[in-house]
Write a protein that holds these residues in place. Structure first.
Motif, PDB file in Angstrom:
ATOM      1  N   LEU A 179      81.287  82.519  60.554  1.00 44.34           N
ATOM      2  CA  LEU A 179      81.539  81.118  60.226  1.00 44.34           C
ATOM      3  C   LEU A 179      80.487  80.217  60.863  1.00 44.34           C
ATOM      4  N   ALA A 180      80.072  80.556  62.083  1.00 39.47           N
ATOM      5  CA  ALA A 180      79.050  79.761  62.767  1.00 39.47           C
ATOM      6  C   ALA A 180      77.720  79.802  62.023  1.00 39.47           C
ATOM      7  N   CYS A 181      77.416  80.921  61.345  1.00 40.50           N
ATOM      8  CA  CYS A 181      76.192  80.985  60.544  1.00 40.50           C
ATOM      9  C   CYS A 181      76.258  80.015  59.372  1.00 40.50           C
ATOM     10  N   LEU A 182      77.426  79.920  58.739  1.00 41.32           N
ATOM     11  CA  LEU A 182      77.579  78.950  57.665  1.00 41.32           C
ATOM     12  C   LEU A 182      77.470  77.529  58.207  1.00 41.32           C
ATOM     13  N   GLN A 183      78.114  77.290  59.341  1.00 43.47           N
ATOM     14  CA  GLN A 183      78.075  75.955  59.929  1.00 43.47           C
ATOM     15  C   GLN A 183      76.638  75.543  60.276  1.00 43.47           C
ATOM     16  N   ARG A 184      75.824  76.538  60.628  1.00 47.37           N
ATOM     17  CA  ARG A 184      74.439  76.256  61.014  1.00 47.37           C
ATOM     18  C   ARG A 184      73.549  76.023  59.794  1.00 47.37           C
ATOM     19  N   GLY A 185      74.074  76.321  58.619  1.00 52.49           N
ATOM     20  CA  GLY A 185      73.341  75.979  57.406  1.00 52.49           C
ATOM     21  C   GLY A 185      72.763  77.130  56.626  1.00 52.49           C
ATOM     22  N   TYR A 186      73.001  78.361  57.065  1.00 55.04           N
ATOM     23  CA  TYR A 186      72.431  79.508  56.352  1.00 55.04           C
ATOM     24  C   TYR A 186      73.156  79.727  55.024  1.00 55.04           C
ATOM     25  N   ARG A 187      72.376  79.739  53.948  1.00 55.38           N
ATOM     26  CA  ARG A 187      72.883  79.979  52.611  1.00 55.38           C
ATOM     27  C   ARG A 187      71.900  80.882  51.874  1.00 55.38           C
ATOM     28  N   ALA A 188      72.397  81.608  50.871  1.00 57.57           N
ATOM     29  CA  ALA A 188      71.532  82.451  50.058  1.00 57.57           C
ATOM     30  C   ALA A 188      72.207  82.706  48.728  1.00 57.57           C
ATOM     31  N   ASP A 189      71.473  83.351  47.827  1.00 55.52           N
ATOM     32  CA  ASP A 189      72.019  83.647  46.510  1.00 55.52           C
ATOM     33  C   ASP A 189      73.000  84.812  46.545  1.00 55.52           C
ATOM     34  N   ALA A 190      72.954  85.634  47.587  1.00 50.12           N
ATOM     35  CA  ALA A 190      73.886  86.751  47.739  1.00 50.12           C
ATOM     36  C   ALA A 190      73.875  87.191  49.185  1.00 50.12           C
ATOM     37  N   ALA A 191      74.889  87.963  49.553  1.00 46.58           N
ATOM     38  CA  ALA A 191      74.961  88.555  50.896  1.00 46.58           C
ATOM     39  C   ALA A 191      75.305  90.034  50.751  1.00 46.58           C
ATOM     40  N   LEU A 192      74.734  90.846  51.627  1.00 47.33           N
ATOM     41  CA  LEU A 192      75.017  92.271  51.658  1.00 47.33           C
ATOM     42  C   LEU A 192      75.423  92.635  53.082  1.00 47.33           C
ATOM     43  N   ILE A 382      79.121  82.265  47.810  1.00 46.27           N
ATOM     44  CA  ILE A 382      78.066  83.284  47.829  1.00 46.27           C
ATOM     45  C   ILE A 382      78.692  84.650  47.572  1.00 46.27           C
ATOM     46  N   PRO A 383      78.300  85.373  46.524  1.00 40.90           N
ATOM     47  CA  PRO A 383      78.834  86.722  46.330  1.00 40.90           C
ATOM     48  C   PRO A 383      78.406  87.627  47.476  1.00 40.90           C
ATOM     49  N   ALA A 384      79.372  88.217  48.143  1.00 36.70           N
ATOM     50  CA  ALA A 384      79.106  89.013  49.345  1.00 36.70           C
ATOM     51  C   ALA A 384      79.615  90.427  49.134  1.00 36.70           C
ATOM     52  N   LEU A 385      78.708  91.383  49.152  1.00 40.95           N
ATOM     53  CA  LEU A 385      79.026  92.770  48.879  1.00 40.95           C
ATOM     54  C   LEU A 385      79.128  93.562  50.173  1.00 40.95           C
ATOM     55  N   VAL A 386      80.253  94.225  50.377  1.00 43.41           N
ATOM     56  CA  VAL A 386      80.413  95.150  51.509  1.00 43.41           C
ATOM     57  C   VAL A 386      80.130  96.554  50.990  1.00 43.41           C
ATOM     58  N   TYR A 387      79.056  97.152  51.517  1.00 44.09           N
ATOM     59  CA  TYR A 387      78.567  98.442  51.024  1.00 44.09           C
ATOM     60  C   TYR A 387      77.810  99.106  52.159  1.00 44.09           C
ATOM     61  N   GLY A 388      78.384 100.183  52.703  1.00 43.85           N
ATOM     62  CA  GLY A 388      77.759 100.796  53.858  1.00 43.85           C
ATOM     63  C   GLY A 388      78.027 102.279  53.970  1.00 43.85           C
ATOM     64  N   PRO A 389      77.622 102.880  55.078  1.00 43.62           N
ATOM     65  CA  PRO A 389      77.680 104.336  55.245  1.00 43.62           C
ATOM     66  C   PRO A 389      79.074 104.867  55.519  1.00 43.62           C
ATOM     67  N   GLN A 390      79.145 106.175  55.614  1.00 41.05           N
ATOM     68  CA  GLN A 390      80.398 106.864  55.922  1.00 41.05           C
ATOM     69  C   GLN A 390      80.572 106.941  57.428  1.00 41.05           C
ATOM     70  N   SER A 391      81.745 106.555  57.898  1.00 40.70           N
ATOM     71  CA  SER A 391      82.054 106.627  59.319  1.00 40.70           C
ATOM     72  C   SER A 391      83.460 107.177  59.481  1.00 40.70           C
ATOM     73  N   ASP A 392      83.760 107.618  60.693  1.00 43.95           N
ATOM     74  CA  ASP A 392      85.081 108.179  60.948  1.00 43.95           C
ATOM     75  C   ASP A 392      85.528 107.774  62.349  1.00 43.95           C
ATOM     76  N   ASP A 393      86.836 107.668  62.505  1.00 41.31           N
ATOM     77  CA  ASP A 393      87.456 107.337  63.797  1.00 41.31           C
ATOM     78  C   ASP A 393      86.977 106.002  64.360  1.00 41.31           C
ATOM     79  N   ILE A 394      86.664 105.036  63.486  1.00 44.01           N
ATOM     80  CA  ILE A 394      86.365 103.698  63.990  1.00 44.01           C
ATOM     81  C   ILE A 394      87.656 103.137  64.593  1.00 44.01           C
ATOM     82  N   HIS A 395      87.527 102.413  65.683  1.00 42.11           N
ATOM     83  CA  HIS A 395      88.648 101.883  66.460  1.00 42.11           C
ATOM     84  C   HIS A 395      89.421 103.005  67.166  1.00 42.11           C
ATOM     85  N   GLY A 396      88.961 104.240  67.076  1.00 39.34           N
ATOM     86  CA  GLY A 396      89.644 105.357  67.719  1.00 39.34           C
ATOM     87  C   GLY A 396      88.724 106.062  68.700  1.00 39.34           C
TER      88      GLY A 396
END
Length: 426
Positions: A179-192, A382-396
Motif C-alpha cells: 500500500l505504501a508503494c501505491l501511496q508513494r505514486g508507483y503505477r504501471a500498466d501491469a504487475a507481476l 492495475i492487473p496484478a498476476l500472481v505467478y511463481g515457483p513451487q514451494s512446500d512447507d511455507i509457514h511450517g
C-alpha cells in the motif's frame, strides 16, 4: 512476438546465470527478516538494485501516510524500522508497457528451531530444493525478478518501458508495505508477483481478517473452583462457537463462482492464545488471536459484524460473561477478497511465455490465502498476476523451494518482460 532466436538466447542466459542466482538467493535467506527485522535484508536488495544501475528509492513507512487509504490494515506496533525498497528502470524514451515486479521481504516466525532439520536461516540445497525460512515465501521470487532482468541486460537489452522492482515489508500481516508503494505514486500498466503459486496463475483469493478476543474471568482458589469463572475455558467455548460460524461460511461457497468446487475455502485459525497467571488459581483472563477467511461474495464489514454478533450471543449464555462481555479488537489483516479482472491482455502475454518454457498451457487457480496483488487490482486498477515457483512447507518447518521451478519461472518472467515491455539495445 519474440523471434525464436532471441527466445532461445534469453532462456540460455538465464540457465548460464542460475548457479549465481541460487547463491544470491541463499545469501538472502541467511538474513532473518521477520517483522521488525527486515532492514538488513532490504539493505541487500538495495545493493542488488544499485549494482544493476537502477534508481534506488528507500523510504521508511509512516502510518500517518497510510491510515486514511482504502486497503489499510490497522497496526499498533511502531514502524520505526520498516523500510520499503524500489529499484526503478526508467528509459529515456519509454515505448513499451510499464511493469511492476513486486515481492515481499518479510517472512513469518520460524518457530522452535529444534523442530527444523537444520537451522531455518542456514540454507542448504538438497535433492533439487533450497531449504530455509523464506526460501519460497517469497525470497526466491524477489531474486528471480532481479535475474530475469540481468539475463536481458547481459544480452545487451533493457526494457523499453518503466520497470519498478519492489521489495516490500508486511505482506504477511497487513500488506501495508505494498500500500505504501501505491501511496508513494508507483503505477504501471501491469504487475507481476512471483509468490509461490506452483507455476499456475492465481485468479481469485479470499479476504483475510485478524482479530483478538479478550475474555475475563472470576479468579478464586481452585479448592472452590465452581465459585469462579475460568477465562480459559470460556475462551474455548467461544472458539467452538466460531467453529460453527466457519461451517456456515463454508456453506456459502455454493453461491460463489470461484470457490463453489473447493472442498473448504474458508479457514478459521486460532494462531495465538494466552491466559492465566497461576496453576492453582482459576484464571482471570485469556486472549486469543484468530485469522478468518472471507469469500468474495461477502464483505469485510458484514463479516466483522457477524463475528461480533456471534461472540456477543455466545457470551450472553454464560453466567459470568453475560455481565462481563468479551472485547473484540480488529488489528492486522483487513484484506478484502480479490478476483482478477481486466487482465486478459497481460495474461495472454504471460501464458505465451509460460507455454514456451514449460511446454503446456498456463493454468488458473483460486487461493484460500491473500497476497499483495489485491492492492494493485482493487485500489489502482492495475492487473496484478500472481505467478511463481513451487514451494512446500511455507509457514511450517523445513520450508523449501524447488529450484527447477525457480529456473523455469525466471525464464518465463524474462520472456514476459521482453514481450510486455519491449526491448531496447543498451
Amino acid at each position: 512476438m519474440l523471434d525464436s532466436s532471441l527466445t532461445t538466447k534469453i532462456m540460455t542466459e538465464v540457465d548460464r546465470r542460475f548457479d549465481d542466482q541460487t547463491k544470491v538467493l541463499a545469501d538472502l535467506v541467511k538474513i532473518p527478516s521477520t517483522r521488525f527485522r527486515e532492514a538488513p535484508a532490504q539493505d541487500m536488495m538495495a545493493r542488488l538494485f544499485k549494482e544493476d544501475g537502477l534508481g534506488v528509492d528507500r523510504w521508511q513507512i509512516k502510518i500517518d501516510d497510510l491510515k486514511h487509504l482504502p486497503g489499510y490494515s490497522p497496526h499498533s506496533q511502531d514502524y520505526d524500522d520498516a523500510w520499503n525498497v524500489v529499484g526503478a528502470w526508467r528509459p529515456s524514451s519509454p515505448k513499451g508497457r510499464s511493469l511492476i515486479l513486486n515481492g515481499h521481504i518479510d517472512v513469518v516466525p520460524e518457530g522452535p528451531h529444534e523442530m527444523w532439520t537444520r537451522p531455518p536461516f542456514d540454507p542448504v540445497v538438497r535433492d533439487g530444493w533450497l531449504y530455509g525460512r523464506g526460501s519460497g515465501d517469497m525470497k526466491a521470487g524477489l531474486i528471480l525478478n532481479v535475474f530475469a532482468l540481468r539475463a536481458l541486460r547481459a544480452l545487451g537489452y533493457q526494457p523499453a518501458a518503466d520497470v519498478y522492482q519492489q521489495s516490500v515489508v508486511e505482506e504477511e500481516c497487513t500488506g501495508n508495505g505494498a500500500l505504501a508503494c501505491l501511496q508513494r505514486g508507483y503505477r504501471a500498466d501491469a504487475a507481476l508477483i512471483p509468490e509461490p503459486s506452483s507455476t499456475v496463475l492465481t485468479i481469485a483469493q479470499v479476504g483475510v481478517m485478524w482479530f483478538q478476543v479478550k475474555v475475563t474471568g472470576h479468579p478464586v482458589h481452585v479448592y472452590k473452583a465452581d465459585a469462579g469463572s475460568n477465562a480459559i475455558e470460556s475462551a474455548f467455548r467461544l472458539i467452538q462457537a466460531l467453529r460453527e460460524l466457519e461451517k456456515k461460511w463454508n456453506e456459502k461457497k455454493a453461491h460463489d463462482p470461484h470457490f463453489h468446487s473447493h472442498h473448504h475455502p474458508v479457514n478459521f485459525n486460532v494462531g495465538k492464545i494466552a491466559g492465566g497467571d497461576w496453576a492453582s488459581s482459576v484464571p482471570a483472563w485469556c486472549t486469543f488471536d484468530m485469522r478468518v477467511g472471507v469469500l468474495p461474495t461477502q464483505t469485510l464489514k458484514e463479516a466483522r459484524q457477524e463475528i461480533e454478533d456471534l461472540i456477543r450471543k455466545a457470551a450472553a449464555n454464560d453466567p459470568f460473561l453475560g455481565n462481563n462481555p468479551p472485547t473484540v479488537t480488529w488489528e492486522g489483516f483487513q484484506a478484502e477478497p480479490f478476483v482478477l479482472k481486466n487482465h486478459e491482455q497481460v495474461r495472454g502475454v504471460l501464458a505465451e511465455a509460460h507455454k514456451t518454457v514449460f511446454g503446456y498451457d498456463l493454468l488458473d487457480k483460486t487461493s484460500t490465502g491473500t497476497a499483495d496483488n489485491r492492492f494493485f487490482g482493487l485500489y489502482a486498477g492495475i492487473p496484478a498476476l500472481v505467478y511463481g515457483p513451487q514451494s512446500d512447507d511455507i509457514h511450517g518447518f523445513d520450508e523449501k523451494v524447488n529450484l527447477e521451478s525457480v529456473r523455469k519461472i525466471t525464464q518465463a518472467t524474462a520472456l514476459f518482460i521482453a514481450e510486455w515491455c519491449g526491448l531496447q539495445q543498451v
